[in-house]
Design a protein around this motif. Sequence first.
Motif, PDB file in Angstrom:
ATOM      1  N   ARG A 145       0.827  -1.202   0.000  1.00 13.87           N
ATOM      2  CA  ARG A 145       0.000   0.000   0.000  1.00 13.87           C
ATOM      3  C   ARG A 145       0.870   1.265   0.000  1.00 13.87           C
ATOM      4  NH1 ARG A 145      -5.048   1.701   1.693  1.00 13.87           N
ATOM      5  NH2 ARG A 145      -5.713  -0.263   0.744  1.00 13.87           N
ATOM      6  N   MET A 146       1.936   1.278   0.793  1.00 12.80           N
ATOM      7  CA  MET A 146       2.807   2.447   0.848  1.00 12.80           C
ATOM      8  C   MET A 146       3.544   2.648  -0.472  1.00 12.80           C
ATOM      9  SD  MET A 146       4.212   2.035   4.782  1.00 12.80           S
ATOM     10  CE  MET A 146       5.376   3.391   4.673  1.00 12.80           C
ATOM     11  N   ASP A 147       3.825   1.549  -1.185  1.00 12.91           N
ATOM     12  CA  ASP A 147       4.443   1.677  -2.506  1.00 12.91           C
ATOM     13  C   ASP A 147       3.531   2.426  -3.469  1.00 12.91           C
ATOM     14  OD1 ASP A 147       7.038   0.626  -2.497  1.00 12.91           O
ATOM     15  OD2 ASP A 147       6.283  -1.432  -2.449  1.00 12.91           O
ATOM     16  N   ARG A 148       2.217   2.288  -3.278  1.00  9.62           N
ATOM     17  CA  ARG A 148       1.258   2.954  -4.159  1.00  9.62           C
ATOM     18  C   ARG A 148       0.842   4.328  -3.643  1.00  9.62           C
ATOM     19  NH1 ARG A 148      -1.244  -2.175  -3.599  1.00  9.62           N
ATOM     20  NH2 ARG A 148      -2.950  -1.184  -2.438  1.00  9.62           N
ATOM     21  N   THR A 149       1.308   4.713  -2.463  1.00 12.50           N
ATOM     22  CA  THR A 149       0.927   6.006  -1.881  1.00 12.50           C
ATOM     23  C   THR A 149       1.795   7.108  -2.464  1.00 12.50           C
ATOM     24  OG1 THR A 149       0.269   4.924   0.194  1.00 12.50           O
ATOM     25  CG2 THR A 149       0.662   7.299   0.264  1.00 12.50           C
ATOM     26  N   PRO A 150       1.212   8.127  -3.067  1.00 15.06           N
ATOM     27  CA  PRO A 150       2.023   9.228  -3.628  1.00 15.06           C
ATOM     28  C   PRO A 150       2.828   9.927  -2.534  1.00 15.06           C
ATOM     29  CG  PRO A 150      -0.260   9.345  -4.403  1.00 15.06           C
ATOM     30  CD  PRO A 150      -0.233   8.320  -3.316  1.00 15.06           C
ATOM     31  N   ARG A 178       1.732  12.672   4.987  1.00 16.07           N
ATOM     32  CA  ARG A 178       1.979  11.293   4.560  1.00 16.07           C
ATOM     33  C   ARG A 178       1.692  10.319   5.710  1.00 16.07           C
ATOM     34  NH1 ARG A 178       0.463  10.930   0.281  1.00 16.07           N
ATOM     35  NH2 ARG A 178      -0.558  12.794   1.073  1.00 16.07           N
ATOM     36  N   ARG A 179       2.000  10.720   6.937  1.00 11.30           N
ATOM     37  CA  ARG A 179       1.666   9.858   8.072  1.00 11.30           C
ATOM     38  C   ARG A 179       0.153   9.734   8.216  1.00 11.30           C
ATOM     39  NH1 ARG A 179       5.768  13.112  11.578  1.00 11.30           N
ATOM     40  NH2 ARG A 179       7.749  12.118  11.006  1.00 11.30           N
ATOM     41  N   ALA A 198      -5.072   4.442   6.136  1.00 12.74           N
ATOM     42  CA  ALA A 198      -5.108   3.095   5.558  1.00 12.74           C
ATOM     43  C   ALA A 198      -5.123   2.029   6.653  1.00 12.74           C
ATOM     44  CB  ALA A 198      -3.926   2.893   4.627  1.00 12.74           C
ATOM     45  N   LEU A 258       5.685   8.894  -1.172  1.00 13.42           N
ATOM     46  CA  LEU A 258       6.532   8.008  -0.368  1.00 13.42           C
ATOM     47  C   LEU A 258       7.580   7.353  -1.263  1.00 13.42           C
ATOM     48  CD1 LEU A 258       4.009   6.268   2.055  1.00 13.42           C
ATOM     49  CD2 LEU A 258       5.449   8.273   2.459  1.00 13.42           C
ATOM     50  N   ALA A 317      -1.978   9.824   5.793  1.00 13.83           N
ATOM     51  CA  ALA A 317      -2.442   8.915   4.742  1.00 13.83           C
ATOM     52  C   ALA A 317      -2.215   7.453   5.134  1.00 13.83           C
ATOM     53  CB  ALA A 317      -1.726   9.231   3.431  1.00 13.83           C
ATOM     54  N   VAL A 318      -1.045   7.159   5.717  1.00 13.13           N
ATOM     55  CA  VAL A 318      -0.760   5.783   6.146  1.00 13.13           C
ATOM     56  C   VAL A 318      -1.661   5.390   7.311  1.00 13.13           C
ATOM     57  CG1 VAL A 318       1.012   4.277   7.137  1.00 13.13           C
ATOM     58  CG2 VAL A 318       1.619   5.884   5.319  1.00 13.13           C
TER      59      VAL A 318
END
Length: 495
Positions: free
Chosen positions: A215-220, A351-352, A358, A222, A354-355
Amino acid sequence: DWIVPWVPLAGIVATIPLIAAGRTTPAIGVGLVSVVALGVVVALARDHRSRVLAVVAAMLFGTFAMYGAFGHGQEFFPEIDPREIWVDLEFPSGTNLEAQDLLMVELETLLADTPDSLDRIANVGSTGLSQDPGSAGGATNESRLTLRLARFHERGQPSTQTLEEVRERVGLRSEARVKVDKLEDGPPTGKAVSVRLMGDDYALLGEAARALRERMDRTPGLLNVADDYDAGLPEYTVRVDRVAAARANTDTRAIATEIRTALAGTEVAKFRDGEDEWEIVVRLPEDARRSSDRLEELTILDEDGRPIPLRSLVRIESSSGPAAIRRVDLRRTIVVDADVDYAAGFRDADRREAVAAALEGDLAPPPGITWEFGGADEFERESTEFLTQAFWVAILLIALILVTEFDSLITPVTILVAVVLSLIGVLWGLMLTGTPFGIIMTGIGVISLAGIVVNNAIVLCDFIFQERRKGRSRSEAIVEAGRVRMRPVLLTAVT
């Protein structure tokens, strides 16, 4: 009266370059500040203290509201151009050095003409000296290529741009996980986004870490997403049939000793030559130690000395085990972390969020697994708590000294109110320059600013009291203090 028209005119002039540069939000802010400043001037000119207090309070709370809407977040330590670029390679556990070296040579050739690069240092099977707490150079399945850049004034382009070019050139590799990073300046704090998954079932933790990493790989925003979960080296598990062993008059200890002797060896004697002594160890030849079939051909002697085939007593299975198990507060832990792409305008806090969204939504860990933020976020919380305590301790000590000095309560309160009002300039300065609030740098600056503001306020108040003792009215004393003490106040602030 003559100064009143100049206040909005100065505001209009200040907004022109901002609007021309497309910075609408700061332009609106400057316009609002000009209007509020006009109200302050009018209120002062007409000697309306209630209006002055109301306008200044509106400025303070309006500034906080504007910063909450248009601020640029916060950061633990400011980002600067890196001096070195690291290309880290993480190979599957057990990969030999020759295979790692082949890819390292390929990358060295690929990055040979990197702009502003002075030299390259390749560490195969090691990442060299690490800044990460508790790390001692990494595992033998990790390698690092270090690009050392020219000095700041000798570079043809920002090294952040060079970092992005290196990341694009290297790309994704099937042979290894590739992470392009930079030399971290400042205190070692860990990654900007670092999630700790904690639980008792290590296999379940590994699945949760894999899902979070994808999921983090797909998060803009990061970059360099990684985790410290290692499935481990391939291994053989020998399961003893205890019933068969008991029938053969042997036990698991004898079987384990025989297998250990075959693979690791057992000392059977010592060879002495004068004062020198060498151990004599026996074990199977190397080619035999690499085959499970040869291992099953071993024989075990029972209590009567009769040989029994090992294959009739055990079952050998191929599997793998974790290379290492890390714990935090006695709980098994896997860390999934990533860098933030500051060049694209992203910040740590968003970004935190967003994670976290999720992990609290469709990616919620299964029962028995909890999560928390670590890394830079943990350091930020600790530093914020410390600096906040330091700020209030400084304010209380200043108040104690002022009460003792002036033998009054109103005057110290007036001076300390000026300290709070100084935050107006801090927040507007951050908004107009597009700078995030630095927990360390800006925090220390705010505490230092409190001392300067107190000094300036003491200079003004003391002069006002002197003028009042000479028989002047309050308004006359205030105006005269502003006129006479302007130069020393400005000199103190500039210094």
